[in-house]
Design a protein around this motif. Structure first.
Motif, PDB file in Angstrom:
ATOM      1  N   ARG A 146      40.269  -4.973 -53.615  1.00 33.19           N
ATOM      2  CA  ARG A 146      41.671  -5.202 -53.975  1.00 33.19           C
ATOM      3  C   ARG A 146      41.806  -5.707 -55.412  1.00 33.19           C
ATOM      4  N   ALA A 150      43.949  -3.794 -58.408  1.00 37.00           N
ATOM      5  CA  ALA A 150      44.956  -4.449 -59.239  1.00 37.00           C
ATOM      6  C   ALA A 150      44.602  -4.329 -60.720  1.00 37.00           C
ATOM      7  N   GLY A 154      46.667   0.170 -59.941  1.00 31.78           N
ATOM      8  CA  GLY A 154      47.091   0.701 -58.652  1.00 31.78           C
ATOM      9  C   GLY A 154      47.662   2.108 -58.722  1.00 31.78           C
TER      10      GLY A 154
END
Length: 222
Positions: A146, A150, A154
Motif C-alpha cells: 500500500r 501511494a 495510485g
C-alpha cells in the motif's frame, strides 16, 4: 499477526463471473492472508452487489470507470498489501504460496496469464510483454504494498488504460509471481483472437502516442 492483504475487485454487471473469482480467493482466507475483500462497483443492474455482500465483501459504489472504481477501492483498503484482480479472473490453485513468498519484497508482483479456453499464443505474448516491457495488464492481477501504491500515485480516474498508467510508474519494481491468473476468453472468442489482439495492441500504441483516453474508450467500446 493480522492478515496483510486487502483484495480489490472492480465490477460492472459481473454477476455471472464473480462467484468463481471469489471462490478462488477463499484459499487466501484459509491461509490467513486476506484481511478484507472490497468490491468497487460501477452501477451494476444485476445481482453483482448482492452476491458480493453475501460473500462478506465491503461494497463501494460509484460511477462506472474502472480507474475511478479502483481508486475508490484501493483508497478504502486497510491492508498493508493490495491485491487487485478483475471479476472475470480466477487465481489458479496454489496462488497463496506465490503471494506469501512475495510479501517480504519491496517490489510489486503480477501473475502469469492463462485463458480459460484457448489463446495459448495470446497469453504467451502477454506474459512476454509483462516480463520484457514491464507492462502487465489488469487481467494479470497486481499485488502491491500500500505504501508503494501511494508513492507512485495510485490508479488515475480514467475510463481505460488505468492499469498501464499505473504500471508505467513501477518500471523496475515489477516481478512475475510464481502463480497463474486464469482469465475469461469470452471477448476474444466473440470478436476473434487476432482481431481482438490487434485492437488491444493498436489501443496501446495510440495511448503511448498521446491520444486522449476518452477517445480511446469510445473506440474500444464500439
Amino acid at each position: 499477526m493480522p492478515a496483510p492483504i486487502s483484495v480489490i475487485i472492480p465490477t460492472l454487471n459481473a454477476g455471472q463471473m464473480l462467484p468463481a473469482c471469489l471462490h478462488a480467493l477463499m484459499e487466501g482466507v484459509e491461509a490467513g492472508l486476506i484481511a478484507e475483500l472490497i468490491v468497487s462497483d460501477g452501477g451494476s443492474s444485476d445481482e453483482t452487489c448482492a452476491l458480493a455482500d453475501a460473500w462478506g465483501a465491503s461494497v463501494i459504489t460509484g460511477p462506472a470507470s474502472r480507474g475511478g472504481q479502483l481508486q475508490r477501492g484501493c483508497g478504502a483498503a486497510k491492508g498493508d498489501w493490495l491485491l487487485v484482480i478483475h471479476a472475470d479472473t480466477v487465481l489458479a490453485p496454489g496462488w497463496t504460496a506465490a503471494v506469501a513468498a512475495h510479501l517480504g519484497a519491496a517490489t510489486a508482483g503480477y501473475f502469469k496469464l492463462r485463458f480459460d479456453r484457448g489463446g495459448r499464443f495470446v497469453a504467451a505474448w502477454a506474459n512476454l510483454r509483462a516480463r520484457v516491457f514491464q507492462l502487465p495488464y489488469g487481467d494479470q492481477g497486481l499485488l502491491i504494498r500500500r505504501t508503494l501504491y501511494a508513492h507512485v500515485g495510485g490508479y488515475p480516474d480514467i475510463a481505460l488504460m488505468e492499469d498501464v498508467a499505473l504500471v508505467r510508474h513501477l518500471k523496475g519494481q515489477l516481478v512475475a509471481l510464481n502463480g497463474v491468473a486464469v482469465t475469461s476468453a469470452a471477448k476474444y472468442r466473440q470478436q476473434g483472437w487476432v482481431r481482438r489482439g490487434a485492437r488491444n495492441l493498436w489501443t496501446l500504441a495510440r495511448y503511448f502516442a498521446g491520444t486522449d483516453v476518452e477517445v480511446l474508450a469510445r473506440a474500444y467500446r464500439r
